[in-house]
Every structure is written in structure tokens, then in C-alpha cells.
Scaffold this motif. Structure first.
Motif, PDB file in Angstrom:
ATOM      1  N   LEU A  50       0.848  -1.203   0.000  1.00 54.95           N
ATOM      2  CA  LEU A  50       0.000   0.000   0.000  1.00 54.95           C
ATOM      3  C   LEU A  50       0.878   1.245   0.000  1.00 54.95           C
ATOM      4  O   LEU A  50       0.576   2.241  -0.654  1.00 54.95           O
ATOM      5  N   ARG A  51       1.991   1.169   0.746  1.00 53.76           N
ATOM      6  CA  ARG A  51       2.933   2.295   0.765  1.00 53.76           C
ATOM      7  C   ARG A  51       3.641   2.437  -0.586  1.00 53.76           C
ATOM      8  O   ARG A  51       3.817   3.546  -1.084  1.00 53.76           O
ATOM      9  N   MET A  53       2.452   1.643  -3.433  1.00 57.02           N
ATOM     10  CA  MET A  53       1.496   2.218  -4.384  1.00 57.02           C
ATOM     11  C   MET A  53       1.419   3.737  -4.211  1.00 57.02           C
ATOM     12  O   MET A  53       1.303   4.467  -5.197  1.00 57.02           O
ATOM     13  N   CYS A  54       1.512   4.206  -2.955  1.00 56.06           N
ATOM     14  CA  CYS A  54       1.556   5.657  -2.722  1.00 56.06           C
ATOM     15  C   CYS A  54       2.831   6.245  -3.316  1.00 56.06           C
ATOM     16  O   CYS A  54       2.819   7.341  -3.874  1.00 56.06           O
ATOM     17  N   ALA A  57       3.008   7.395  -6.997  1.00 54.85           N
ATOM     18  CA  ALA A  57       2.514   8.738  -7.296  1.00 54.85           C
ATOM     19  C   ALA A  57       3.529   9.766  -6.823  1.00 54.85           C
ATOM     20  O   ALA A  57       4.214   9.548  -5.824  1.00 54.85           O
ATOM     21  N   PRO A  58       3.646  10.890  -7.548  1.00 50.03           N
ATOM     22  CA  PRO A  58       4.588  11.922  -7.108  1.00 50.03           C
ATOM     23  C   PRO A  58       4.141  12.524  -5.772  1.00 50.03           C
ATOM     24  O   PRO A  58       2.951  12.740  -5.565  1.00 50.03           O
ATOM     25  N   SER A  59       5.090  12.731  -4.877  1.00 49.98           N
ATOM     26  CA  SER A  59       4.743  13.259  -3.559  1.00 49.98           C
ATOM     27  C   SER A  59       5.906  14.038  -2.994  1.00 49.98           C
ATOM     28  O   SER A  59       7.065  13.720  -3.254  1.00 49.98           O
ATOM     29  N   ASN A  61       6.107  14.312   0.286  1.00 52.20           N
ATOM     30  CA  ASN A  61       6.283  13.682   1.586  1.00 52.20           C
ATOM     31  C   ASN A  61       7.456  12.694   1.540  1.00 52.20           C
ATOM     32  O   ASN A  61       7.429  11.739   0.761  1.00 52.20           O
ATOM     33  N   PHE A  63       8.148  10.338   3.340  1.00 49.29           N
ATOM     34  CA  PHE A  63       7.709   8.972   3.660  1.00 49.29           C
ATOM     35  C   PHE A  63       7.386   8.185   2.391  1.00 49.29           C
ATOM     36  O   PHE A  63       7.436   6.954   2.385  1.00 49.29           O
ATOM     37  N   PHE A  64       7.045   8.923   1.320  1.00 51.09           N
ATOM     38  CA  PHE A  64       6.704   8.252   0.063  1.00 51.09           C
ATOM     39  C   PHE A  64       7.732   8.524  -1.031  1.00 51.09           C
ATOM     40  O   PHE A  64       7.496   8.185  -2.185  1.00 51.09           O
ATOM     41  N   ARG A 152      -0.074   0.653   8.336  1.00 50.32           N
ATOM     42  CA  ARG A 152       1.182   1.392   8.222  1.00 50.32           C
ATOM     43  C   ARG A 152       1.626   1.918   9.584  1.00 50.32           C
ATOM     44  O   ARG A 152       2.806   1.944   9.917  1.00 50.32           O
TER      45      ARG A 152
END
Lengths: 198, 156
Positions: A50-51, A53-54, A57-59, A61, A63-64, A152
Motif C-alpha cells: 500500500l505504501r 502504491m503511494c 505517485a509523485p509526492s 512527503n 515517507f513516500f 502502516r
């Protein structure tokens, strides 16, 4: 007694369709742990996907922000494989018999306003059309959100903590499993009756 | 294609090595997903039975899975077995705290009982044709995203 007209192929297909008893399925599930360790030196744990998959995506954060292909490419492949295995077992070699449910559970669900329908999950809650009912929406969207947030925060789910973590004799994983069951009991006995009444 | 090749493997970057790397994990996933369906542990009804203590099935599955995991991990430690790529298999202790495990674990437990699924079973259910679980998956990704946004303010 088996008739002589039943071929070995029929017996095999029948066994493959299931359902399998716990003492067959449980050890087979447990073998995923050494399979991943020996074949890939990887730790079994699916909620990390799940992380990942995040992270696709551009972020902004941190953490991602990591190389999800390198960190999690293997695990996303496992995840895709699980869907393929679900197709193999649930569509191509599907068990034609309806899912049996324990009598007291059937009675308790009926009291809460939900009829057992013999599927793997009740269509009344998990079909696309149920998304437009209040209780279907709450179960799918709130339930899913809690899975993603909770796993998470806890750093793992049933595979990462309950199976892999406990296999490694990690005490934090035992704490997590206590949390899983506490939350599950709360949701089943207090939250679900309220949601099903919506 | 080389991006799929983990730095931890000693394999080269040839096409067959990458394919072998990918196939290994897809096959392990297929094996696991198939068993999830056949054990019906991805069934919402089985999870309800478990949390109502009406059936031994889930406890038997989880208990025997953990037992096999415990024994095989112990064997790997005891005989210092190596992975097929020759690397030593080591185990790292998790952080000793309680808040994240009990609080985060409880939130996941709420979601587990509501949806009757955890991350692995979600994938298997979608594959098994219960495509409504795509919504559950997207909501779970959103939940992880939300956690990532507020994690600095949560106890761990």
C-alpha cells in the motif's frame, strides 16, 4: 465410497476446488515464510505494498519518496501474483458449492439484518451497486481506509506481524496481533451492528 | 527492465535473470493467493465466525501457519541457511515500543472485521472476481497516504 467411473483427474480436480481444511491450508500458508526467505531473502509482509502504491505517485512527503521499484518491486509482483492466484482458485477452479457459514454466525448476522448469500463476501455489502448504499459505502470505504492507516501505523498486517513477525518471535508483533484482535472484536460486536442498521 | 532487478541479488542484468526474478515472486504470490481462496480465509463470513468464536477454522489456519513459520525460521537460524543467491538470512529486531503496535493494530483490526479482508486477501478477492474490493483497495491506499501525512503527530 468412490465409484469406479470416477477418474483420477476428477478426484484431483475435486480436491483442488476445495474448500481445504485448516490443517492443510494453514501449513501451506506458513510455507510462504521460508519460500520468500530462501528464494529471495525477503520478509513476508503485504501491507507495505500500500505504501509502495503511494510512492508510485509523485509526492513531496519524504515517507513516500523512495525508489519503490528497488524497495518494493518484488512485493508488488507478489501482490499481483496473489490476484492471479485468486483468479485461478476463485474463477478457473472455483468451488461450485456455496460458502458454508456456522449456524450461530448466520443467526447473529440475520438479527443484524444481513442474510448469508453463499458467496465469499456478501454481495449486499461489497458489490459495486452497494457502494451507493450507506452501509456498503461505510464498510468498503471506512473499512479500507482503516486497513491502510492502521497497518502502516502498526508497521504490518496479518502477514507481516501475525505470520512473519510471530515466526521470528518478535514481541512487538505479538502486541500488534493483540491490537488486531481487540479492534476486530470491537468492530464485530459494537460497530458492525450499528453500520448494518444504516 | 533492469529496475526490477534488486540490488541484493547476485544475478546479472540479462533479460532471463530479470524474468526469473519476476517469475519467482509472481509464482509465490499465485501459490499464496490460491491457498487463500481454498482455505476461504479471505471470506468475510469466516472472519465473522472468527471474531464471534463460532468456528475453529481461522484459528487453526493462523495457528498452524505460524507454527510452520516458527519451525522453519528456527531451522534457518539454527543451520544458518543461506538464500539461493548466497546471501546470509538475518533477522532484525523490531523497535521496542507499544503505542504504534497497539493503536495502529487496533485500527487495522477494525478495518479487518468490517471488510473481512487484509491486504493479501484484498488482492485475491479482486482476482476471484469480487471486483468491488477494488474500492476497498483504493480506500486502503488512501488510508496509508493519510497516515503518511499525519505520522509525525502520532505516537509510535
Amino acid at each position: 465410497m468412490l465409484g469406479y467411473n470416477i477418474s483420477h483427474m476428477d478426484i484431483l480436480l475435486d480436491a483442488l476446488r476445495g474448500p481445504w481444511p485448516w490443517y492443510v491450508a494453514g501449513p501451506l500458508i506458513g510455507l510462504t515464510v521460508p519460500l520468500l526467505l530462501i528464494l529471495g531473502n525477503k520478509r513476508f509482509g503485504l501491507s507495505s505494498n500500500l505504501r509502495h502504491m503511494c510512492a508510485i505517485a509523485p509526492s513531496k512527503n519524504p515517507f513516500f519518496r523512495y525508489d519503490w521499484r528497488r524497495e518494493g518491486g518484488w512485493n508488488l509482483l507478489v501482490f499481483a501474483g496473489i490476484a492471479a492466484g485468486g483468479f485461478l482458485g476463485g474463477v478457473l477452479l472455483a468451488d461450485p458449492a456455496p460458502v458454508q457459514v456456522a449456524e450461530p454466525t448466520t443467526a447473529a448476522l440475520a438479527r443484524a439484518g444481513l442474510d448469508v448469500d453463499g458467496r465469499l463476501a456478501p454481495a449486499e455489502l461489497f458489490s459495486w451497486s452497494s457502494l451507493f448504499t450507506l452501509r456498503g459505502f461505510v464498510v468498503m470505504v471506512l473499512g479500507g481506509f482503516l486497513i491502510g492507516f492502521g497497518t502502516r501505523w502498526a508497521g504490518g498486517c496479518t502477514s507481516g506481524h501475525a505470520i512473519m513477525g510471530l515466526s521470528e518471535r518478535q514481541w512487538p508483533s505479538l502486541l500488534a496481533v493483540v491490537g488486531f484482535f481487540g479492534g476486530g472484536l470491537l468492530a464485530t460486536h459494537l460497530l458492525l451492528p450499528l453500520v448494518l442498521a444504516l | 527492465m533492469t529496475s526490477a532487478n534488486a540490488s541484493t541479488t547476485s544475478e546479472g542484468r540479462s533479460g532471463t535473470a530479470v524474468t526469473g526474478f519476476a517469475a519467482r515472486y509472481v509464482l509465490i504470490g499465485m501459490y499464496f493467493g490460491f491457498v487463500l481462496v481454498k482455505a476461504e480465509v479471505l471470506s468475510w463470513y469466516r472472519i465473522q465466525e472468527m471474531f464471534r468464536f463460532h468456528s475453529f477454522h481461522m484459528y487453526g489456519v493462523l495457528g498452524s501457519a505460524i507454527l510452520v513459520g516458527l519451525v522453519t525460521v528456527w531451522l534457518i537460524e539454527r543451520y544458518q541457511l543461506k538464500a539461493v543467491n548466497g546471501a546470509a538470512i538475518t533477522f532484525t529486531p523490531k523497535d521496542r515500543s507499544w503505542a504504534r503496535y497497539l493503536l495502529g493494530g487496533s485500527l487495522f483490526g477494525l478495518g479487518w472485521a468490517l471488510t473481512g479482508a487484509c491486504p493479501g486477501p484484498i488482492a485475491a478477492l479482486i482476482g476471484a472476481g469480487l471486483t468491488g474490493f477494488t474500492v476497498v483497495l483504493l480506500a486502503a491506499v488512501a488510508g496509508t497516504w493519510a497516515y503518511g501525512s499525519v505520522r509525525g503527530r502520532l505516537p509510535h
